[in-house]
Write a protein that holds these residues in place. Structure first.
Motif, PDB file in Angstrom:
ATOM      1  N   UNK A   1       0.256  -1.235  -0.019  1.00  9.87           N
ATOM      2  CA  UNK A   1      -0.082   0.215   0.500  1.00  9.87           C
ATOM      3  C   UNK A   1       0.964   1.245   0.005  1.00  9.87           C
ATOM      4  N   UNK A   2       1.549   0.890   0.442  1.00 11.77           N
ATOM      5  CA  UNK A   2       2.893   2.852   0.189  1.00 11.77           C
ATOM      6  C   UNK A   2       3.228   2.778  -0.340  1.00 11.77           C
ATOM      7  N   UNK A   3       3.564   2.041  -1.412  1.00 14.63           N
ATOM      8  CA  UNK A   3       4.459   1.533  -2.224  1.00 14.63           C
ATOM      9  C   UNK A   3       3.933   2.611  -3.543  1.00 14.63           C
ATOM     10  N   UNK A   4       2.623   2.140  -3.352  1.00 13.69           N
ATOM     11  CA  UNK A   4       1.430   2.333  -4.738  1.00 13.69           C
ATOM     12  C   UNK A   4       1.284   3.965  -3.878  1.00 13.69           C
ATOM     13  N   UNK A   5       1.520   3.970  -2.936  1.00 14.28           N
ATOM     14  CA  UNK A   5       0.509   5.631  -2.579  1.00 14.28           C
ATOM     15  C   UNK A   5       0.522   6.662  -3.686  1.00 14.28           C
ATOM     16  N   UNK A   6      -0.956   7.912  -3.143  1.00 14.91           N
ATOM     17  CA  UNK A   6      -0.732   8.384  -5.151  1.00 14.91           C
ATOM     18  C   UNK A   6      -0.497   9.582  -4.544  1.00 14.91           C
ATOM     19  N   UNK A   7       0.281  10.178  -2.997  1.00 13.10           N
ATOM     20  CA  UNK A   7      -0.481  10.315  -2.098  1.00 13.10           C
ATOM     21  C   UNK A   7       0.924  12.061  -2.427  1.00 13.10           C
ATOM     22  N   UNK A   8       1.622  13.042  -2.209  1.00 12.20           N
ATOM     23  CA  UNK A   8       2.625  13.560  -2.057  1.00 12.20           C
ATOM     24  C   UNK A   8       3.578  13.307  -1.839  1.00 12.20           C
ATOM     25  N   UNK A   9       4.392  12.752  -1.257  1.00 15.09           N
ATOM     26  CA  UNK A   9       5.119  11.782  -0.748  1.00 15.09           C
ATOM     27  C   UNK A   9       6.404  10.820  -1.069  1.00 15.09           C
ATOM     28  N   UNK A  10       6.064  10.450  -2.623  1.00 12.55           N
ATOM     29  CA  UNK A  10       6.355   9.091  -2.916  1.00 12.55           C
ATOM     30  C   UNK A  10       7.777   8.931  -2.550  1.00 12.55           C
ATOM     31  N   UNK A  11       8.282   7.887  -2.115  1.00 12.36           N
ATOM     32  CA  UNK A  11       9.364   7.680  -1.788  1.00 12.36           C
ATOM     33  C   UNK A  11      10.548   7.962  -2.901  1.00 12.36           C
ATOM     34  N   UNK A  12      11.194   7.912  -1.967  1.00 12.20           N
ATOM     35  CA  UNK A  12      12.541   8.561  -3.498  1.00 12.20           C
ATOM     36  C   UNK A  12      13.451   7.306  -3.648  1.00 12.20           C
ATOM     37  N   UNK A  13      14.197   6.614  -5.183  1.00 11.39           N
ATOM     38  CA  UNK A  13      14.818   5.780  -5.534  1.00 11.39           C
ATOM     39  C   UNK A  13      15.096   4.521  -4.148  1.00 11.39           C
ATOM     40  N   UNK A  14      15.850   5.534  -3.906  1.00 13.42           N
ATOM     41  CA  UNK A  14      16.507   4.397  -2.758  1.00 13.42           C
ATOM     42  C   UNK A  14      15.103   3.934  -1.278  1.00 13.42           C
ATOM     43  N   UNK A  15      14.622   4.702  -0.437  1.00 18.17           N
ATOM     44  CA  UNK A  15      13.530   4.102   0.061  1.00 18.17           C
ATOM     45  C   UNK A  15      12.541   2.780  -0.834  1.00 18.17           C
TER      46      UNK A  15
ATOM     47  N   UNK B   1      -3.864  -3.982 -23.649  1.00 17.55           N
ATOM     48  CA  UNK B   1      -4.264  -5.074 -22.351  1.00 17.55           C
ATOM     49  C   UNK B   1      -4.779  -4.195 -20.869  1.00 17.55           C
ATOM     50  N   UNK B   2      -3.340  -3.143 -20.881  1.00 10.77           N
ATOM     51  CA  UNK B   2      -4.075  -2.537 -19.240  1.00 10.77           C
ATOM     52  C   UNK B   2      -5.095  -1.450 -19.641  1.00 10.77           C
ATOM     53  N   UNK B   3      -4.758  -1.013 -20.926  1.00 10.00           N
ATOM     54  CA  UNK B   3      -6.074   0.066 -21.314  1.00 10.00           C
ATOM     55  C   UNK B   3      -7.608  -0.773 -20.950  1.00 10.00           C
ATOM     56  N   UNK B   4      -7.612  -2.235 -21.663  1.00  7.35           N
ATOM     57  CA  UNK B   4      -8.716  -3.085 -21.366  1.00  7.35           C
ATOM     58  C   UNK B   4      -9.416  -3.307 -20.016  1.00  7.35           C
ATOM     59  N   UNK B   5      -8.220  -3.503 -19.608  1.00  6.71           N
ATOM     60  CA  UNK B   5      -8.399  -3.962 -18.348  1.00  6.71           C
ATOM     61  C   UNK B   5      -8.910  -2.764 -17.152  1.00  6.71           C
ATOM     62  N   UNK B   6      -7.979  -1.231 -16.857  1.00  7.02           N
ATOM     63  CA  UNK B   6      -8.627  -0.300 -16.680  1.00  7.02           C
ATOM     64  C   UNK B   6     -10.502  -0.575 -17.380  1.00  7.02           C
ATOM     65  N   UNK B   7     -10.317  -0.426 -18.949  1.00  8.03           N
ATOM     66  CA  UNK B   7     -11.642   0.154 -18.377  1.00  8.03           C
ATOM     67  C   UNK B   7     -12.833  -1.035 -18.066  1.00  8.03           C
ATOM     68  N   UNK B   8     -12.557  -2.289 -18.059  1.00  7.08           N
ATOM     69  CA  UNK B   8     -12.875  -3.159 -17.024  1.00  7.08           C
ATOM     70  C   UNK B   8     -13.620  -3.021 -15.603  1.00  7.08           C
ATOM     71  N   UNK B   9     -12.554  -2.596 -15.442  1.00 10.32           N
ATOM     72  CA  UNK B   9     -12.307  -2.645 -13.877  1.00 10.32           C
ATOM     73  C   UNK B   9     -12.847  -0.990 -13.249  1.00 10.32           C
ATOM     74  N   UNK B  10     -12.625  -0.088 -13.700  1.00  8.45           N
ATOM     75  CA  UNK B  10     -13.065   1.531 -13.417  1.00  8.45           C
ATOM     76  C   UNK B  10     -11.863   1.520 -12.793  1.00  8.45           C
ATOM     77  N   UNK B  11     -10.960   1.174 -13.439  1.00  8.79           N
ATOM     78  CA  UNK B  11      -9.274   1.131 -12.934  1.00  8.79           C
ATOM     79  C   UNK B  11      -8.534   1.964 -13.335  1.00  8.79           C
ATOM     80  N   UNK B  12      -6.927   2.973 -12.841  1.00  8.35           N
ATOM     81  CA  UNK B  12      -6.629   3.803 -13.470  1.00  8.35           C
ATOM     82  C   UNK B  12      -4.677   2.943 -13.062  1.00  8.35           C
ATOM     83  N   UNK B  13      -3.605   3.481 -14.001  1.00 12.45           N
ATOM     84  CA  UNK B  13      -2.274   3.451 -13.787  1.00 12.45           C
ATOM     85  C   UNK B  13      -1.662   3.950 -12.808  1.00 12.45           C
TER      86      UNK B  13
END
Ligand code: Z5A
Length: 209
Positions: A52-66, A146-158
């Motif tokens: 969850x932390x790695x996928x977090x979309x908030x404004x403090x994304x992990x730097x490369x080393x973290x 494939x990613x586009x069709x999955x996003x459309x089907x599941x209403x998710x985003x990249x």
């Protein structure tokens, strides 16, 4: 007790790992084998929290080393608590990504030093490496559609890593190809551009050879 077999599935986004793991699991179980499926990052409570932390979309994304250290922490917990005990019990373990993703994404993609990654990864995994790694390869256009069709089907985003840009993803692809070239005995390239049935039969031939 005979030790179980450890197979990892690798490749770029949307190459069909999850689909093929489900098929191989069903095939193995039909043959009477006991199978554990895990995904990385994830597979334990702590590792799922790290996911969850790695996928977090908030404004403090992990730097490369973290980012690297979080992937390794999730893997250390998964190896110690799930993968190694399952292999000791004689079960098959199918892992949706493992160490080669770290080398491809954080090494080739982000540009972190590969020698350090190998050492830190071996520490995290207590030296464990897959018996076989299936590298599923699809042309970039196929993966994108494939990613586009999955996003459309599941209403998710990249997510954050998926949106890292074409240059990043092409370095990752080249990284996987270099890893396969360096370790042809363990990493086998699989043409994953066919139908799910076609790809499953290529994989069956490799696993039950
Ligand atoms: N990452 C990292 O940077 N460092 C690390 O050490 C590790 C990971 C371990 C995890 O993302 C991200 O973390 C990943 C690498 C990074 N980021 N990227 N990019 P994830 O776990 O959320 O997702 P993923 O591993 O990238 O996989 P995926 O996107 O879920 O795709 P997949 O499992 O390979 O494919 P799929 O779900 O089986 O199929 C995708 C779609 O295509 C789906 O709609 C299927 O129905 C369809 N599909 C599948 N096979 C076919 C065929 N043969 N024909 C047509 N359509 C198909």
């Amino acid at each position: 007790m005979k030790r179980g077999k450890f197979i990892s599935f690798e490749g770029g986004e949307g190459c069909g790992k999850t689909t093929q793991i489900a098929r191989l699991k069903a095939e193995l179980e039909a043959r009477g084998e006991s199978v554990v499926v895990v995904r990385e990052p994830g597979g334990t409570r702590l590792s799922e929290l790290i996911r969850t932390l790695l996928k977090d979309e908030e404004d403090d994304p992990p730097c490369d080393r973290a980012e690297l250290l979080l992937f390794l922490a999730a893997r250390a917990q998964l190896v110690r608590n799930v993968i190694s005990p399952a292999l000791d019990d004689g079960r098959w373990v199918l892992s949706d990504r493992f160490s080669d993703s770290t080398f491809a994404y954080q090494g080739y993609g982000r540009g972190l030093p590969l020698d350090f990654l190998r050492e830190a990864n071996s520490f995290a995994c207590e030296g464990l490496s897959p018996d076989l790694t299936l590298l599923l390869e699809v042309p970039p256009g196929v993966s994108a559609s494939r990613m586009r069709s999955r996003e459309a089907r599941t209403a998710s985003s990249a997510d954050r890593i998926e949106r890292a840009g074409d240059g990043f993803h092409s370095r990752v692809r080249e990284g996987f190809a270099s890893l396969a070239k360096a370790e042809p005995g363990r990493i086998v390239r699989v043409d994953a551009s066919g139908t799910p049935d076609e790809v499953a039969s290529l994989i069956r031939a490799l696993v039950f050879a």
